[in-house]
Design an enzyme around this catalytic site. Structure first.
Site, PDB file in Angstrom:
ATOM      1  N   GLU A   1      11.328   0.958  -7.091  1.00 12.57           N
ATOM      2  CA  GLU A   1      12.118   2.189  -7.179  1.00 12.57           C
ATOM      3  C   GLU A   1      13.528   2.107  -6.581  1.00 12.57           C
ATOM      4  OE1 GLU A   1      10.011   5.679  -6.123  1.00 12.57           O
ATOM      5  OE2 GLU A   1       8.328   5.180  -7.395  1.00 12.57           O
TER       6      GLU A   1
ATOM      7  N   GLU B   1       2.484   3.131 -10.307  1.00 15.38           N
ATOM      8  CA  GLU B   1       2.242   4.256  -9.396  1.00 15.38           C
ATOM      9  C   GLU B   1       2.013   5.532 -10.200  1.00 15.38           C
ATOM     10  OE1 GLU B   1       4.960   5.285  -6.246  1.00 15.38           O
ATOM     11  OE2 GLU B   1       5.213   3.182  -5.693  1.00 15.38           O
TER      12      GLU B   1
HETATM   13  C1  GCO Z   1       7.588   6.603  -4.518  1.00 13.78           C
HETATM   14  C2  GCO Z   1       7.216   5.526  -3.615  1.00 13.78           C
HETATM   15  C3  GCO Z   1       5.967   5.794  -2.809  1.00 13.78           C
HETATM   16  C4  GCO Z   1       5.745   7.256  -2.442  1.00 13.78           C
HETATM   17  C5  GCO Z   1       4.869   7.940  -3.467  1.00 13.78           C
HETATM   18  C6  GCO Z   1       4.679   9.411  -3.103  1.00 13.78           C
HETATM   19  O1  GCO Z   1       7.241   6.517  -5.693  1.00 13.78           O
HETATM   20  O2  GCO Z   1       8.287   7.498  -4.058  1.00 13.78           O
HETATM   21  O3  GCO Z   1       7.023   4.319  -4.314  1.00 13.78           O
HETATM   22  O4  GCO Z   1       6.187   5.007  -1.668  1.00 13.78           O
HETATM   23  O5  GCO Z   1       5.102   7.354  -1.196  1.00 13.78           O
HETATM   24  O6  GCO Z   1       5.466   7.921  -4.712  1.00 13.78           O
HETATM   25  O7  GCO Z   1       5.923  10.009  -2.969  1.00 13.78           O
END
Ligand code: GCO
Length: 450
Positions: free
Chosen positions: A163, A355
């Site tokens: 990200e 994710e």
């Molecule tokens: C994101 C990060 C994670 C976060 C999860 C919840 O996508 O922001 O990769 O580390 O903790 O998404 O916000």
């Protein structure tokens, strides 16, 4: 038909959010260690000094992953744990930890998917200009080489960065994430370019050290979707999905992925910031565009889009009382159909959802269990859409639920629980939530039970 037979199911975490041991065994400082020290930066005034104490309890966590039946586990390494100063001398104790973790995963027949960088940037490098420094791409590549050489005989899936939308956009534009300092657009665009160069050089380093490994990247995005499935609304949603918003350029999907898969930044970016684009060297786009084996996309939600009357698009207002998570994020399952479809069509590469998940107001009930029906319903709806994408021909390779255990949720501290496994942060007790048992069924049936 469903998901392909070799589709992998797993869970994901990030080093700073779970490891703890922030000042142990030679680890150097990260920008998050320092950011948490600044009063007011973290909602509940906490930090990742201990978090889920995964550094010491990793075997317990691997055992839990085995109990849930994970086929794969995506985790990140802490750059300053390996290189306390970000470059230079290697901290062997840091490497030893990841050796042990990888061996434990393999012993449990769980595929390690290693993310090289998930935001815990070495503070020593931040003090040398961080991603504005022209050496920053090589710093990252050198770190990648060390990890790939040490673990590449056993780790066969690498994701370079997680990200960049967040560790550049939220960190240096919104300043809500570490190091939380606003830089002007000409510096943040330069940083973005160095991040992409670092990604490309890291891919080359991984290929050299682990030629048989699968290599990818894990950006995020708002996965906008059509309000109706008319051709006009689909095209409008595609336009919105890949657009660059002048107010939040770094949140864009295309700013980061077009250079990798299409050889240049999106035209819109040049149009928005003609006088602030970084100098692009003659070899830069070749380096950035190193062929990848997979696009790991993090998708949580998006907005409904309609075609306007001028060949453009408009966002559809969310309905009154629309469903949202404990973190107030909207629940939009269609994002997990259209996101993978739009990305696969645009970039012609296999996709993994690296994710997806939600925060819930999880508590331990009187019966000692953690009932999370909202998480089960959310995941059921999203996975039905993902399966539809697979059945419509999107080359989907895997799904990683965010997150394994409840953990340190960045600027929200410990006020959000995203885990499938409840973590008591005082006692470090873990309790599988109902959703973990539900997910075990999904894995065992490869999604047929949805
Ligand atoms: C994101 C990060 C994670 C976060 C999860 C919840 O996508 O922001 O990769 O580390 O903790 O998404 O916000």
């Amino acid at each position: 038909m469903g998901f392909r037979k070799d589709f992998v199911w797993g869970g994901v975490t990030a080093s700073y959010q779970i490891e703890g041991a922030a000042y142990e065994d030679g680890k150097g400082l990260s920008v998050w260690d320092m950011f948490c020290k600044e009063p007011g930066r973290i909602a509940d005034g906490t930090n990742g000094d201990v978090a889920c104490d995964h550094y010491h309890l990793y075997q317990k966590d691997v055992d839990i992953m085995g109990e849930i039946g994970y086929q794969a586990y995506r985790f990140s390494a802490t750059w300053p744990r390996i290189l306390p100063e970000g470059t230079g001398p290697v901290n062997e104790k840091g490497l030893d930890f990841y050796d042990r973790l990888v061996d434990s995963l393999l012993a449990a027949d769980i595929q390690p998917w290693l993310t090289l960088f998930h935001w815990d940037y070495p503070y020593a490098l931040f003090r040398r200009g961080g991603w504005t420094n022209p050496s920053s791409p090589q710093w990252f590549a050198d770190y990648a080489q060390i990890l790939a050489k040490r673990l590449g005989d056993r780790v066969k899936r690498f994701l370079t960065i997680n990200e960049p939308q967040c560790f550049i956009g939220i960190a240096y534009d919104d300043t809500v994430h570490a190091p939380g300092i606003h830089f002007p657009i000409w510096d943040t665009l330069l940083m973005a370019h160095h991040v992409l160069l670092g990604h490309g050089l890291a891919v080359q380093a991984i290929r050299a050290a682990a030629p048989d490994a699968l290599v990818g990247i894990s950006p995020t995005c708002s996965a906008h979707y059509p309000d109706t499935e008319t051709a006009e609304d689909i095209e409008a949603a595609r336009q919105a999905f890949f657009d660059v918003d002048k107010g939040a350029p770094f949140w864009s999907a295309s700013l980061w992925s077009d250079p990798i898969f299409k050889g240049d930044y999106p035209k819109k970016l040049y149009e928005l910031f003609p006088e602030h684009m970084p100098n692009i060297g003659p070899d830069d786009m070749r380096i950035i565009g190193q062929p990848l084996d997979i696009l790991g996309q993090n998708i949580y939600n998006g907005k409904a889009v309609r075609a306007d009357s001028k060949g453009g698009y408009v966002f559809v207002e969310r309905e009154k009382g629309y469903p949202f998570t404990a973190a107030k994020w909207p629940v939009t399952p269609k994002a997990l159909y259209w996101g993978p479809r739009f990305l696969a069509e645009a970039y012609q590469i296999p996709i993994a959802i690296t994710e997806n998940g939600l925060s819930c107001p999880d508590v331990v009930s009187l019966d000692g269990k953690v009932h999370d029906p909202i998480r089960i319903d959310f995941l059921h709806r999203y996975l039905l859409e993902l399966r539809r994408a697979a059945e419509d021909g999107v080359d989907l390779r895997g799904y990683f639920h965010w997150c394994v255990t409840d953990n340190f949720e960045w600027a929200k501290g410990f006020t959000e629980r995203f885990g499938m496994v409840y973590c008591d942060f005082e006692t470090q007790e873990r309790i599988l939530k109902d959703s973990a048992y539900w997910y075990r069924e999904v894995i065992q049936t490869n999604g047929e039970n949805l």
